[in-house]
Design an enzyme around this catalytic site. Structure first.
Site, PDB file in Angstrom:
ATOM      1  N   CYS A  12       0.850  -1.200   0.000  1.00 60.46           N
ATOM      2  CA  CYS A  12       0.000   0.000   0.000  1.00 60.46           C
ATOM      3  C   CYS A  12       0.879   1.241   0.000  1.00 60.46           C
ATOM      4  O   CYS A  12       2.108   1.157   0.007  1.00 60.46           O
ATOM      5  CB  CYS A  12      -0.926   0.005   1.214  1.00 60.46           C
ATOM      6  SG  CYS A  12      -0.050   0.203   2.774  1.00 60.46           S
ATOM      7  N   ASP A 459       7.453  28.429 -32.000  1.00 58.31           N
ATOM      8  CA  ASP A 459       8.495  28.783 -32.956  1.00 58.31           C
ATOM      9  C   ASP A 459       7.899  28.597 -34.349  1.00 58.31           C
ATOM     10  O   ASP A 459       7.092  27.691 -34.570  1.00 58.31           O
ATOM     11  CB  ASP A 459       9.701  27.865 -32.752  1.00 58.31           C
ATOM     12  CG  ASP A 459      10.772  28.110 -33.786  1.00 58.31           C
ATOM     13  OD1 ASP A 459      11.126  29.281 -34.008  1.00 58.31           O
ATOM     14  OD2 ASP A 459      11.250  27.126 -34.385  1.00 58.31           O
ATOM     15  N   ASP A 693      11.832  23.051 -31.791  1.00 58.81           N
ATOM     16  CA  ASP A 693      12.462  21.832 -32.307  1.00 58.81           C
ATOM     17  C   ASP A 693      13.380  21.169 -31.290  1.00 58.81           C
ATOM     18  O   ASP A 693      13.962  20.122 -31.566  1.00 58.81           O
ATOM     19  CB  ASP A 693      13.221  22.114 -33.606  1.00 58.81           C
ATOM     20  CG  ASP A 693      14.339  23.138 -33.413  1.00 58.81           C
ATOM     21  OD1 ASP A 693      14.702  23.421 -32.256  1.00 58.81           O
ATOM     22  OD2 ASP A 693      14.851  23.651 -34.422  1.00 58.81           O
ATOM     23  N   ASP A 697      15.801  26.095 -29.989  1.00 59.84           N
ATOM     24  CA  ASP A 697      14.971  26.786 -29.009  1.00 59.84           C
ATOM     25  C   ASP A 697      15.240  26.323 -27.579  1.00 59.84           C
ATOM     26  O   ASP A 697      14.408  26.535 -26.699  1.00 59.84           O
ATOM     27  CB  ASP A 697      13.492  26.548 -29.346  1.00 59.84           C
ATOM     28  CG  ASP A 697      13.172  26.936 -30.772  1.00 59.84           C
ATOM     29  OD1 ASP A 697      13.440  28.087 -31.130  1.00 59.84           O
ATOM     30  OD2 ASP A 697      12.671  26.085 -31.530  1.00 59.84           O
TER      31      ASP A 697
END
Length: 906
Positions: A12, A459, A693, A697
């Site tokens: 648990c 972008d 991409d 970036d």
């Protein structure tokens, strides 16, 4: 260092909390995350202060088992069952389920007669069922009280034995100071058994001393049936829970089923079939039609179409030729090819996907923190409440059997599992569902954060657009005007060129072929598509920043910007001042006007001229992807602001903004400026997702609340973003956000149920409502409720398997306006208004291959602009650009090998 361990003995969320606490206390541990579903633990630690053996020892001291998970096959283990499988051997999850099934059969086989014996008089009173003679003779009445009790005890023994794990694990955890759910069950069942044994002695004492009232009193309060019912029902709950949890990794198991066990490689010029584990880098692997690609590699011989739908979500097979990359687990459809192995074992794209999904499932979402904190103290608090409730009732004058029943009921109804499972099950199912759509989510935190996104920063290049320049327009100066066809103004491959257009393209391709400029590449590629032969050029000269000049078939030509053409034609005018000067000036002015119109649309005009006149213009642009407009509309419909960042000039950026209805555009930005823009949005109180991409970036992706790398493909740029999209499709951004919202909504439902169940169940079991309403919970019903509570949580989370992205904005056809031809714009707008949809009910579709076949058949029908198949609904929706008869659509699908049951028009 980051290491993964297999953990055994957890039952648990309290166990999970204790294991994490035990490991986090060690010096050098930076972070420890335990996955209760996968029975695994990921630990990040300083290897100068700690080693694997020290971590294993800490877990063992806490009362659980631990072992280091080896690298090979780790992903496979997760996919096959999520519980620390050894290599490709037996799946522990399946073994555990099989063991529980045996325990359940034995438990019910003994519980049914046990219940009948203990309650036969009730069956007679309630339902009028006759009491069999043997029961009446030997087990009924006060004179048979010992036999009545002892027969129940004997039937209880097998149930105690097969479910002994509750006692061994529960009491060991209690001794270690880390009580868990098993502890609650063990204490409750043990109390019931101990009281039953005491009752047997008490009845023996009463019979020996002729105290039949004592005998009658204890014969009604034996509690053996309660102990048996508690153990049986909780085992049943665990069995159902385990089966449900086994389905949480269904998406990954589907991927694993695609991976072949063997591969055919070329060794010493001979084809040899070997286990997949023995394939090494640079091996030449043979892949025949219908086979799965065993490893990532590059095609070195042959060609084929490859189905990558299970990995990337692309429904249509992708053509692969020499030099193209293929990824493991994709299916070779038609051709024969050989590939050179570039990634094998745990380095393949498939293994990376599985590892990514597994790590996401193991991680903790911030929303789970409260549940984790409560789980850590839940069991000790429940034990305290149970003891306190029993003592209080005794002090209030209740009988011991009543108080004992209250204590047992509190112990067995309390369910830490529901709290512990509320978040991880939903996270695991959600990340697995994302993988089905080609959306790889790195962590539970990023999955949770995505649902709060209010601004998406996109972008432009490669995200909104295709990322490569293509020819979009041909303009000839012979009066034929501007020619624009097809999607987003692109020149249609089916369009037949006029003679002036062919001549223009013939000369343009010849001049651009020696050039290395990417725009020149687009012109040459377009000429090849149109099967235009390219002549050789002489005296080729590149003028930096302006264009090129060359001699073709004895005549001088120029290609480039307007400044080059003005100089080129002016130079000719100086050499021979003839009557052609006005014509040249007029053609230059016309070309400038038309070029300006193209530039306003975000296209780059390339001018072509001879010494006599301007020949024409070829416009080149990075075209918008087919789904970009729809994706942006979907985001806006979801209440998300869309911002586009681009390094392009303001004119091009504004043209794209108008075309796609982007809220705001920032042009002429450098990578570091993108990061500043994201930071500015965050400082304004916005939750920001950056889509790029994953390479150019990177600063902005790292700064954003959620960084999304789009079009990662086979490279799977794991380090660059929080979410990696396998396809280069903005609609997957919409799907990722919708999936995040669905998962968080599901988690909140689970947490509400878990808190509500325990907050109502524990007071009810403690007898809080007994004085006012006479409500008292029988321990047997408490055990049933405890079992079902965790099953309900897991079942609710499994609903996420049926998640489908919603598309509120619809698939509206994008109309690219042409400033030079307003009458054509009106025609195109009118035609877009007439768009209709027809839904075909198709019989016989079973898989993604069927889906691709039906969509291909419908897309080939003239007048069908788009086709989409829903496998679950067995329908195919055809979006029509004009009138198409039902019979034509039926014939296309029938010819593909499927049966059309009906057609409806929307």
């Amino acid at each position: 260092m980051k290491q993964k361990f297999d953990i055994t003995g957890m039952s648990c969320s309290a166990c999970q909390a204790h294991v994490e606490k035990a490991v986090c206390r060690l010096p050098g541990v930076e972070e420890a995350a335990v996955n209760l579903l996968a029975n695994s633990m990921t630990v990040e630690y300083d290897e100068t202060l700690l080693d694997d053996a020290g971590i294993v020892a800490a877990v063992t001291d806490a009362g659980y088992g631990a072992s280091v998970r080896s690298g090979a096959g780790a992903a496979a283990r997760s996919a096959q069952g999520g519980a620390g499988t050894a290599g490709r051997g037996e799946d522990p999850m399946k073994a555990e389920i099989a063991n529980m099934k045996k325990r359940l059969i034995v438990s019910f086989a003994c519980l049914i007669p046990l219940m009948y014996i203990s309650m036969h008089h009730m069956f007679y009173e309630w339902f009028g069922l006759p009491i069999p003679g043997i029961v009446r003779q030997y087990l009924h009445g006060d004179e048979n009280a010992i036999a009545f009790a002892f027969s129940q005890f004997l039937l209880l023994l097998p149930i105690l034995y097969v479910n002994r794990k509750f006692f061994s694990v529960g009491f060991r955890s209690l001794v270690k100071g880390a009580p868990n759910m098993d502890t609650l069950v063990a204490i409750g069942a043990s109390a019931a058994v101990a009281y039953g044994v005491y009752a047997i002695f008490a009845m023996g004492f009463g019979m020996g001393h002729g105290d039949w009232e004592l005998v009658a009193a204890f014969s009604m309060d034996i509690y053996f049936e309660s102990a048996g019912t508690i153990l049986t029902l909780i085992t049943m709950g665990k069995f159902l829970e385990a089966r449900s949890k086994g389905r949480t990794g269904e998406a990954i198991r589907k991927l694993m089923d695609l991976a072949p066990k063997t591969a055919v490689v070329v060794r010493n010029g001979v084809e040899v079939e070997i286990p997949i584990e023995e394939v090494v880098l640079n091996d030449i692997v043979v892949v025949r039609p219908g086979q799965s690609v065993p490893v990532d590699g590059v095609v070195v011989e042959g060609s084929s179409s490859v189905d990558q739908s299970a990995l990337t979500g692309e429904s249509i097979p992708v053509e692969k030729n020499v030099g193209d990359t293929v990824i493991a687990a994709s299916i070779n459809k038609t051709g024969f090819f050989k590939l050179e192995a570039k990634k094998v074992g745990d380095d393949t794209t498939l293994s990376q996907i599985i590892r990514l999904v597994e790590e996401a499932g193991s991680s903790k979402a911030p929303i789970a923190k409260l549940a984790d904190q409560i789980s850590g103290v839940f069991v000790p608090v429940v034990i305290t409440i149970a003891v306190a409730a029993a003592v209080i009732w005794l002090l209030c004058g209740a009988e011991f059997s009543f108080a004992l029943s209250i204590g047992i009921a509190v112990l067995v109804i309390s369910c830490p599992c529901a709290l512990g499972l509320a978040t991880p099950v939903a996270i695991m199912v959600g990340t697995g569902k994302g993988a089905e759509y080609g959306i790889l989510i790195k962590s539970a935190e990023s999955l949770e954060t995505a649902h709060t996104i209010k601004t998406v920063v996109l972008d432009k290049t490669g995200t909104i657009t295709e990322g490569r320049p293509v020819v979009t327009d041909l303009v000839t100066m012979d009066g034929s005007g501007k020619m624009s066809f097809g999607r987003a103004g692109a020149v249609s491959p089916e369009h037949s060129l006029t003679e002036p257009e062919e001549r223009l393209l013939y000369l343009a391709a010849a001049m651009e072929k020696p050039s290395e400029h990417p725009l020149a590449e687009a012109v040459v590629h377009f000429a090849a598509e149109k099967e235009i032969s390219v002549p050789e050029v002489e005296q080729f000269l590149s003028v930096p920043g302006r264009g090129v000049t060359a001699v073709i078939e004895g005549a001088e030509y120029a290609a480039g910007n307007m400044a080059l053409l003005e100089e080129f034609l002016a130079g000719d005018a100086r050499q021979e001042a003839d009557s052609g000067a006005p014509k040249r000036a007029e053609s230059l002015a016309l070309a400038a006007r038309r070029g300006e119109a193209l530039a306003e649309e975000g296209k780059t005009p390339l001018y072509f001229a001879s010494r006599e006149e301007v020949l024409g213009i070829i416009a080149v642009a990075d075209t918008v992807k087919p789904t970009s407009r729809q994706a942006i509309e979907e985001m806006k419909a979801m209440g998300i602001d869309v911002v586009m960042l681009t390094g392009d000039n303001k004119r091009t950026a504004e043209a794209i903004r108008r075309q796609l209805s982007v809220d705001r555009v920032v042009a002429e930005v450098l990578p570091q400026d993108k990061e500043k823009e994201v930071r500015a949005l965050q400082e304004g109180g916005r939750r920001v997702a950056m889509v790029g991409d994953g390479i150019n970036d990177a600063p902005a992706l790292a700064r954003a609340d959620v960084g999304i790398a789009i079009g990662a493909g086979a490279d799977v740029a794991i380090e660059s973003a929080d979410i990696v999209l396998m396809k280069s499709d903005l609609m997957d951004v919409v799907t990722a956000i919708q999936l995040s919202r669905a998962v968080i909504r599901n988690i909140k439902e689970n947490l509400f149920w878990a808190f509500f169940y325990n907050s109502i169940g524990i007071p009810l079991a403690a007898g809080v409502f007994f004085t006012a309403f006479g409500w008292k919970l029988n321990p047997m019903f408490g055990a049933a409720a405890m079992s079902l509570s965790s099953v309900c949580v897991v079942t609710n989370a499994l609903r996420l398997r049926f998640f489908k992205p919603k598309q509120a904005a619809g698939r509206a056809e994008t109309v690219q306006e042409c400033p030079a031809m307003p009458e054509k714009n009106e025609q195109m707008k009118e035609r877009s208004k007439e768009t209709m949809k027809k839904v075909l009910k198709v019989e016989g579709m079973m898989c993604n291959h069927c889906k691709a076949a039906v969509e291909k058949a419908l897309n080939a029908v003239e007048g069908v602009s788009a086709a989409e198949v829903d496998l679950e609904q067995k329908t195919a929706t055809a979006t029509l650009a004009g009138e198409v008869a039902d019979e034509v659509l039926k014939a296309a699908v029938t010819e593909a090998g499927y049966e059309v049951l009906g057609v409806e028009t929307q």
